[in-house]
Design a protein around this motif. Structure first.
Motif, PDB file in Angstrom:
ATOM      1  N   UNK A 190      95.578  -0.807 -21.787  1.00 12.73           N
ATOM      2  CA  UNK A 190      94.654  -1.950 -21.844  1.00 12.73           C
ATOM      3  C   UNK A 190      94.108  -2.296 -20.457  1.00 12.73           C
ATOM      4  N   UNK A 191      95.031  -2.377 -19.480  1.00 15.68           N
ATOM      5  CA  UNK A 191      94.604  -2.783 -18.127  1.00 15.68           C
ATOM      6  C   UNK A 191      93.675  -1.753 -17.508  1.00 15.68           C
ATOM      7  N   UNK A 192      94.128  -0.492 -17.495  1.00 19.89           N
ATOM      8  CA  UNK A 192      93.307   0.537 -16.868  1.00 19.89           C
ATOM      9  C   UNK A 192      92.061   0.836 -17.698  1.00 19.89           C
ATOM     10  N   UNK A 193      92.171   0.654 -19.023  1.00 22.21           N
ATOM     11  CA  UNK A 193      90.966   0.821 -19.840  1.00 22.21           C
ATOM     12  C   UNK A 193      89.919  -0.230 -19.517  1.00 22.21           C
ATOM     13  N   UNK A 194      90.387  -1.481 -19.348  1.00 23.54           N
ATOM     14  CA  UNK A 194      89.455  -2.546 -18.987  1.00 23.54           C
ATOM     15  C   UNK A 194      88.851  -2.303 -17.609  1.00 23.54           C
ATOM     16  N   UNK A 195      89.704  -1.860 -16.658  1.00 26.19           N
ATOM     17  CA  UNK A 195      89.178  -1.557 -15.326  1.00 26.19           C
ATOM     18  C   UNK A 195      88.215  -0.389 -15.364  1.00 26.19           C
ATOM     19  N   UNK A 196      88.509   0.595 -16.235  1.00 28.96           N
ATOM     20  CA  UNK A 196      87.588   1.726 -16.357  1.00 28.96           C
ATOM     21  C   UNK A 196      86.233   1.316 -16.908  1.00 28.96           C
ATOM     22  N   UNK A 197      86.255   0.456 -17.922  1.00 31.71           N
ATOM     23  CA  UNK A 197      84.987  -0.031 -18.483  1.00 31.71           C
ATOM     24  C   UNK A 197      84.205  -0.809 -17.435  1.00 31.71           C
ATOM     25  N   UNK A 198      84.906  -1.648 -16.675  1.00 34.88           N
ATOM     26  CA  UNK A 198      84.220  -2.431 -15.635  1.00 34.88           C
ATOM     27  C   UNK A 198      83.694  -1.533 -14.519  1.00 34.88           C
ATOM     28  N   UNK A 199      84.415  -0.434 -14.226  1.00 37.13           N
ATOM     29  CA  UNK A 199      83.916   0.496 -13.211  1.00 37.13           C
ATOM     30  C   UNK A 199      82.617   1.147 -13.662  1.00 37.13           C
ATOM     31  N   UNK A 200      82.564   1.529 -14.929  1.00 38.33           N
ATOM     32  CA  UNK A 200      81.306   2.070 -15.462  1.00 38.33           C
ATOM     33  C   UNK A 200      80.217   1.005 -15.449  1.00 38.33           C
ATOM     34  N   UNK A 201      80.615  -0.235 -15.740  1.00 39.04           N
ATOM     35  CA  UNK A 201      79.648  -1.338 -15.720  1.00 39.04           C
ATOM     36  C   UNK A 201      79.054  -1.497 -14.318  1.00 39.04           C
ATOM     37  N   UNK A 202      79.937  -1.422 -13.304  1.00 45.29           N
ATOM     38  CA  UNK A 202      79.461  -1.547 -11.920  1.00 45.29           C
ATOM     39  C   UNK A 202      78.552  -0.367 -11.560  1.00 45.29           C
ATOM     40  N   UNK A 203      78.930   0.819 -12.021  1.00 42.25           N
ATOM     41  CA  UNK A 203      78.165   2.021 -11.673  1.00 42.25           C
ATOM     42  C   UNK A 203      76.739   1.953 -12.196  1.00 42.25           C
ATOM     43  N   UNK A 204      76.577   1.450 -13.426  1.00 37.79           N
ATOM     44  CA  UNK A 204      75.241   1.431 -14.038  1.00 37.79           C
ATOM     45  C   UNK A 204      74.595   0.047 -13.988  1.00 37.79           C
ATOM     46  N   UNK A 205      75.235  -0.896 -13.289  1.00 34.72           N
ATOM     47  CA  UNK A 205      74.711  -2.258 -13.270  1.00 34.72           C
ATOM     48  C   UNK A 205      73.312  -2.323 -12.667  1.00 34.72           C
ATOM     49  N   UNK A 206      73.124  -1.667 -11.533  1.00 33.00           N
ATOM     50  CA  UNK A 206      71.815  -1.726 -10.861  1.00 33.00           C
ATOM     51  C   UNK A 206      70.720  -1.149 -11.736  1.00 33.00           C
ATOM     52  N   UNK A 207      71.015  -0.036 -12.383  1.00 31.82           N
ATOM     53  CA  UNK A 207      70.010   0.601 -13.233  1.00 31.82           C
ATOM     54  C   UNK A 207      69.637  -0.306 -14.415  1.00 31.82           C
ATOM     55  N   UNK A 208      70.666  -0.923 -15.033  1.00 34.34           N
ATOM     56  CA  UNK A 208      70.387  -1.811 -16.171  1.00 34.34           C
ATOM     57  C   UNK A 208      69.643  -3.055 -15.700  1.00 34.34           C
ATOM     58  N   UNK A 209      70.012  -3.579 -14.533  1.00 32.73           N
ATOM     59  CA  UNK A 209      69.360  -4.787 -14.016  1.00 32.73           C
ATOM     60  C   UNK A 209      67.883  -4.528 -13.724  1.00 32.73           C
TER      61      UNK A 209
END
Length: 695
Positions: free
Chosen positions: A76-95
């Protein structure tokens, strides 16, 4: 001893050396790449830790269940961190896409808010979730004309019938009342306090304990015998096994005290209702001791839902209650077997009507006749006997065989001053007459109750509203006529819900106003405060979306490590209650955190860059977003991870804590969209101001 110590220290030394090796490799990688530890480093570290635990968990005394729990939490913890890492990676593109397509993007949070509003309008309502007390209170009644011996026999039958259920631990029945005006219970009302066994056998600390099993899944006893495991074996009868007979083993299985078909306390209650169907005994709504006492103190009824009928005549009250009983059985969501109107008039009373003309003929006064009856039927205390410090009254009374029925009473002789004693039949008329078994009053009116209960899956307020609508339709059509001087009102937890709604209608808007004022004092701008305030609307809708998902049977209906996630998170239909609204009030406070962080840095970035073109405005928006995406996600992650233990809790109080946590959990998940909403609205505002300045 030295050998054991060497083995223990050897394992610990191995763990320390491998840990230092992992750290050294990570430092070497950082030096070569010149970058900080990224997601790959985290995965490598987590894998190393899991490998070490898998290798050394038995010598270190770590149980298999602890190891599986650790793996599950790590996922759960590392899965959540993994999802957030992907979120950070593509955040600029989505924004950037959101900034280029503002209207299309803003339609998404708008749709979420609209969906949340409709869910709120259609959600069921109740005062508070029922707190699982681990016991039941069965309160049926018999007919008013039943005697003392009959009530004692029925009470014994109820106790024996309930005790025959394997899941029942103890049952104690009571009939009648104490010598107190605070407990106005007639003899025909029973109270059976029922304690049922916990689902799994517990140890001395009150925690679930695992016990040794063989390869076939049979529990091994200390005497060498094996018994079937009721937890995974169907069509097997429960054996009477004590905890002292089982062998504790942390690698074993939990011993389940309930039959396979019993999945919840509601199933136990349904079995209780089935076995307590006796002739002349009414059913009873589902009650618990503490809950029932609170309801009885508030309303005087022995049910969480009911109707109070007030009037001046007990027979009219009873007749109108019987009509309402028939109508309530037609209401959607009402349990037919739990509907019961008070049988007020029906208790047989022995009436001795003294004839004044006859006693005058014999020269006997009314007082003399009453004194004879007092001694013969009621008994009179003449003196006291002293036994040490104890005092006992000596009473004079006819034996039961001389006063058991009206015929015997007629043979009681009344002394006459000048002449032979006269039988009572010559001086009075003796007959039975029906009367009330108990007289209740409220607000200077006589009152009677019609009790009912809701079916599983229905909300209290919805059931009461359905009942009100049907009764009113019957009155409007003329099928039901309310007698003159009679009025009725719904009471119970429904009244508490109405009072809570009035309070919340003030508290919730007040909390929102205070939050907006705090935002205004921070930004000194109404528009910026409103931008941040949109996070509350989105989080509000997210909380209701999570409540709706909890009621859908398909949501998270799969297993991980053999544990169904719906069972793990105790997912079921959640009704709007005071607990849920308290959770929403807490959500309002934390939902603006991300917006405040983002808006603050946006303001600082714009003050520093002073953009003069649309391209520069959007570049400043992206720059601020990149700088503040990590702290915003950290705020969300800590909130979500902190609420997971609450959502999976099973102890006392979890029935109320889970509905309080659901709005915050769902709201913070959906509130991630504010990381795009605030920058888009801020960009829109800046572009509009730039356009006005250019004109």
């Amino acid at each position: 001893m030295l050998g054991i110590a060497a083995i223990i220290y050897g394992y610990w030394l191995g763990i320390i050396l491998v840990a230092f090796g992992v750290i050294a490799l990570l430092n070497l990688q950082n030096k070569i790449s010149g970058k900080q530890a990224n997601l790959a480093n985290i995965i490598v570290s987590a894998s190393a830790i899991v490998f070490l635990l898998a290798e050394y968990w038995r010598p270190l005394g770590v149980t298999e269940s602890f190891f599986l729990n650790l793996i599950f939490v790590a996922i759960i913890c590392f899965g959540l961190l993994g999802v957030f890492s992907l979120f950070i990676k593509y955040y600029t593109r989505i924004l950037r896409w959101c900034l280029d397509n503002k209207l299309l993007f803003l339609s998404i949070p708008t749709a979420i808010v609209i969906a949340g509003f409709f869910i709120m309008k259609n959600a069921g309502k109740e005062f508070m979730p029922s707190l699982n007390e681990g016991s039941f209170l069965l309160m049926p009644t018999s007919m008013p004309h039943s005697g003392v011996e009959e009530n004692k026999r029925v009470l014994q039958q109820l106790d024996m019938a309930v005790a025959s259920i394997p899941e029942i631990k103890t049952v104690v029945g009571k009939a009648g009342r104490t010598e107190s005006a605070l407990d106005p219970a007639p003899l025909s009302m029973y109270e059976n306090i029922i304690q049922y066994k916990s689902e799994y056998m517990l140890n001395d600390k009150g925690e679930r304990q695992r016990y040794k099993v063989n390869e076939d899944g049979l529990f091994e006893l200390k005497n060498g015998r094996f018994i079937a495991n009721p937890n995974n074996t169907e069509n097997v009868s429960l054996s009477a096994v004590e905890r002292s007979q089982l062998i504790e083993n942390n690698d074993g299985e939990f011993y389940r005290n309930w039959r396979p078909e019993i999945q919840s306390p509601d199933d136990i209650w349904n079995d209780i209702i089935k076995v307590t169907k006796l002739p002349g005994v009414t059913s009873a709504p589902k009650l618990q001791p503490i809950e029932t006492r609170l309801v009885m103190l508030q309303t005087g009824m022995r049910a969480p839902m009911g109707i109070k009928i007030k009037g001046q005549d007990l027979k009219e009250i009873e007749a109108f209650g019987m009509k309402l009983e028939t109508i309530l059985k037609e209401v959607e969501g009402v349990k037919d077997e739990a509907v019961f109107a008070d049988r007020i008039v029906g208790k047989p009373y022995l009436l001795i009507d003294i004839d004044r003309e006859k006693i005058a003929r014999y020269g006997v006064s009314i007082e003399e006749v009453q004194n004879v009856l007092k001694v013969a039927v009621g008994g009179m205390s003449l003196t006291q006997t002293v036994e040490g410090r104890e005092r006992y009254g000596v009473r004079v009374r006819y034996p039961r065989e001389l006063r058991a029925n009206p015929t015997d009473l007629e043979q009681i002789y009344v002394p006459v001053e000048k002449g032979s004693p006269v039988p009572l039949s010559e001086l009075a008329t003796i007959r039975y007459e029906q009367g009330p078994q108990v007289i209740k009053s409220e607000d200077t009116f006589l009152v009677g109750y019609v009790l009912f209960d809701k079916m599983d899956g229905y909300a209290e307020v919805n059931v009461v509203e359905n009942a009100q609508a049907i009764i009113q339709s019957k009155i409007d059509s003329g099928e039901l006529i309310v007698p003159k001087g009679i009025n009725y009102q719904f009471t119970g937890s429904y009244e508490n819900q109405l009072r809570a709604e009035k309070t919340l209608s003030v508290v919730v808007p007040l909390a929102l106003v205070i939050i907006f004022l705090i935002l205004y004092f921070q930004f000194r701008s109404v528009s910026t405060s409103l931008m941040v305030f949109t996070g509350i609307a989105v989080a509000f809708a997210g909380g209701f979306l999570m409540i709706w998902l909890y009621g859908q049977s398909w949501f998270l209906n799969f297993s991980v490590f053999g544990e169904n996630l719906r069972d793990l998170f105790q997912m079921h239909t959640i009704n709007l209650s005071v607990a849920v609204w308290v959770g929403f009030i807490a959500l309002f406070g934390i939902a603006t955190d991300d917006g405040v962080v983002m808006a603050t840095y946006l303001t600082q970035t714009f003050n520093r860059n002073s953009p003069e073109t649309k391209k520069e405005i959007r570049a400043s928006i992206v720059e601020a977003g990149e700088k503040r995406i990590r702290p915003c996600l950290m705020t969300t992650a800590t909130t979500i991870l902190a609420l997971l233990p609450v959502l999976t809790s099973t102890g006392r109080g979890s029935d109320i804590m889970i509905p309080m946590a659901i709005p915050s959990f769902g709201g913070m998940l959906i509130a991630l969209i504010t990381l795009f909403v605030v920058p888009v609205l801020y960009s829109w505002k800046a572009e509009v101001q730039l356009k006005r300045a250019s004109k």
